[in-house]
Design a protein around this motif. Sequence first.
Motif, PDB file in Angstrom:
ATOM      1  N   ALA A  76       0.814  -1.213   0.000  1.00 38.14           N
ATOM      2  CA  ALA A  76       0.000   0.000   0.000  1.00 38.14           C
ATOM      3  C   ALA A  76       0.848   1.264   0.000  1.00 38.14           C
ATOM      4  CB  ALA A  76      -0.931  -0.007   1.214  1.00 38.14           C
ATOM      5  N   SER A  77       1.979   1.253   0.667  1.00 37.94           N
ATOM      6  CA  SER A  77       2.840   2.436   0.724  1.00 37.94           C
ATOM      7  C   SER A  77       3.351   2.816  -0.657  1.00 37.94           C
ATOM      8  CB  SER A  77       4.014   2.177   1.678  1.00 37.94           C
ATOM      9  OG  SER A  77       4.886   3.269   1.679  1.00 37.94           O
ATOM     10  N   SER A  78       3.811   1.849  -1.420  1.00 36.85           N
ATOM     11  CA  SER A  78       4.278   2.078  -2.789  1.00 36.85           C
ATOM     12  C   SER A  78       3.138   2.591  -3.654  1.00 36.85           C
ATOM     13  CB  SER A  78       4.848   0.776  -3.364  1.00 36.85           C
ATOM     14  OG  SER A  78       5.071   0.886  -4.738  1.00 36.85           O
ATOM     15  N   LEU A  79       1.968   2.021  -3.476  1.00 37.43           N
ATOM     16  CA  LEU A  79       0.792   2.429  -4.242  1.00 37.43           C
ATOM     17  C   LEU A  79       0.493   3.912  -4.044  1.00 37.43           C
ATOM     18  CD1 LEU A  79      -1.530   0.875  -5.904  1.00 37.43           C
ATOM     19  CD2 LEU A  79      -2.856   1.222  -3.826  1.00 37.43           C
ATOM     20  N   ARG A  80       0.498   4.348  -2.785  1.00 38.84           N
ATOM     21  CA  ARG A  80       0.225   5.756  -2.484  1.00 38.84           C
ATOM     22  C   ARG A  80       1.318   6.665  -3.054  1.00 38.84           C
ATOM     23  NH1 ARG A  80      -2.017   3.344   2.130  1.00 38.84           N
ATOM     24  NH2 ARG A  80      -0.062   3.369   3.281  1.00 38.84           N
ATOM     25  N   SER A  81       2.570   6.244  -2.957  1.00 35.55           N
ATOM     26  CA  SER A  81       3.681   7.051  -3.493  1.00 35.55           C
ATOM     27  C   SER A  81       3.559   7.232  -5.000  1.00 35.55           C
ATOM     28  CB  SER A  81       5.022   6.396  -3.156  1.00 35.55           C
ATOM     29  OG  SER A  81       5.235   6.388  -1.774  1.00 35.55           O
ATOM     30  N   ILE A  82       3.183   6.178  -5.692  1.00 36.82           N
ATOM     31  CA  ILE A  82       3.012   6.257  -7.147  1.00 36.82           C
ATOM     32  C   ILE A  82       1.842   7.164  -7.495  1.00 36.82           C
ATOM     33  CG2 ILE A  82       2.437   4.937  -9.229  1.00 36.82           C
ATOM     34  CD1 ILE A  82       3.941   2.559  -7.810  1.00 36.82           C
ATOM     35  N   ALA A  83       0.734   7.038  -6.765  1.00 32.76           N
ATOM     36  CA  ALA A  83      -0.434   7.893  -7.024  1.00 32.76           C
ATOM     37  C   ALA A  83      -0.075   9.369  -6.840  1.00 32.76           C
ATOM     38  CB  ALA A  83      -1.593   7.501  -6.109  1.00 32.76           C
ATOM     39  N   LEU A  84       0.667   9.697  -5.815  1.00 34.01           N
ATOM     40  CA  LEU A  84       1.067  11.090  -5.583  1.00 34.01           C
ATOM     41  C   LEU A  84       2.012  11.590  -6.668  1.00 34.01           C
ATOM     42  CD1 LEU A  84       1.557  11.086  -1.711  1.00 34.01           C
ATOM     43  CD2 LEU A  84      -0.317  12.112  -3.017  1.00 34.01           C
ATOM     44  N   ALA A  85       2.958  10.746  -7.091  1.00 32.50           N
ATOM     45  CA  ALA A  85       3.883  11.141  -8.161  1.00 32.50           C
ATOM     46  C   ALA A  85       3.141  11.330  -9.476  1.00 32.50           C
ATOM     47  CB  ALA A  85       4.997  10.102  -8.306  1.00 32.50           C
ATOM     48  N   MET A  86       2.164  10.467  -9.760  1.00 34.60           N
ATOM     49  CA  MET A  86       1.366  10.622 -10.974  1.00 34.60           C
ATOM     50  C   MET A  86       0.543  11.899 -10.902  1.00 34.60           C
ATOM     51  SD  MET A  86       0.229   6.709 -11.853  1.00 34.60           S
ATOM     52  CE  MET A  86      -0.342   7.034 -13.522  1.00 34.60           C
TER      53      MET A  86
END
Length: 123
Positions: A76-86
Motif C-alpha cells: 500500500a505504501s508504494s501504491l500511495r507514493s506512485i499515485a502522488l507522483a502521478m
Amino acid sequence: MTTSAPVFETLFKSADLLALLGPTVMRLYEFGNKPVVPTYPYATYQNYAGDAQQFLGNLPDVDSYSIQFDIYSKDASSLRSIALAMRDAIEPHAYITRWGMQGIDDDSKCYRYSFDVDWMVLR
C-alpha cells in the motif's frame, strides 16, 4: 494529428515517477498492453470517453479525453507514493476528476488504486 492525450510522454518526464515505475523503462501500459506476468508495481491507463469542442462557425481546435488510470502494487505504501507522483506529473497539464477505488484487486490479489483525468489537447 492527435488521437489521444500525451499521457506517456508527460509521465515519462517525471523523475520521481520514473524512479517508482522504472528506473529505465517505465512500467506504464496503455489499455491491455501489460505483460501477461507483470513486474510490480505498474500502472495502466485507458481513454474511456472524450469529445471535440463544439463551435459555431469555426472548426474545433481542442479535443477532450477522459482517462482512467489504475496502479497496481504489492504494498500500500508504494501504491500511495506512485499515485502522488502521478498526480504531481499530471496536474500541470490536466485535471484529476475522480479519486476512485483503492483496495485489493480480485484478479491479481495486489493493491490497486484507480483515478480519472480529463485532458484537453490542442489540435
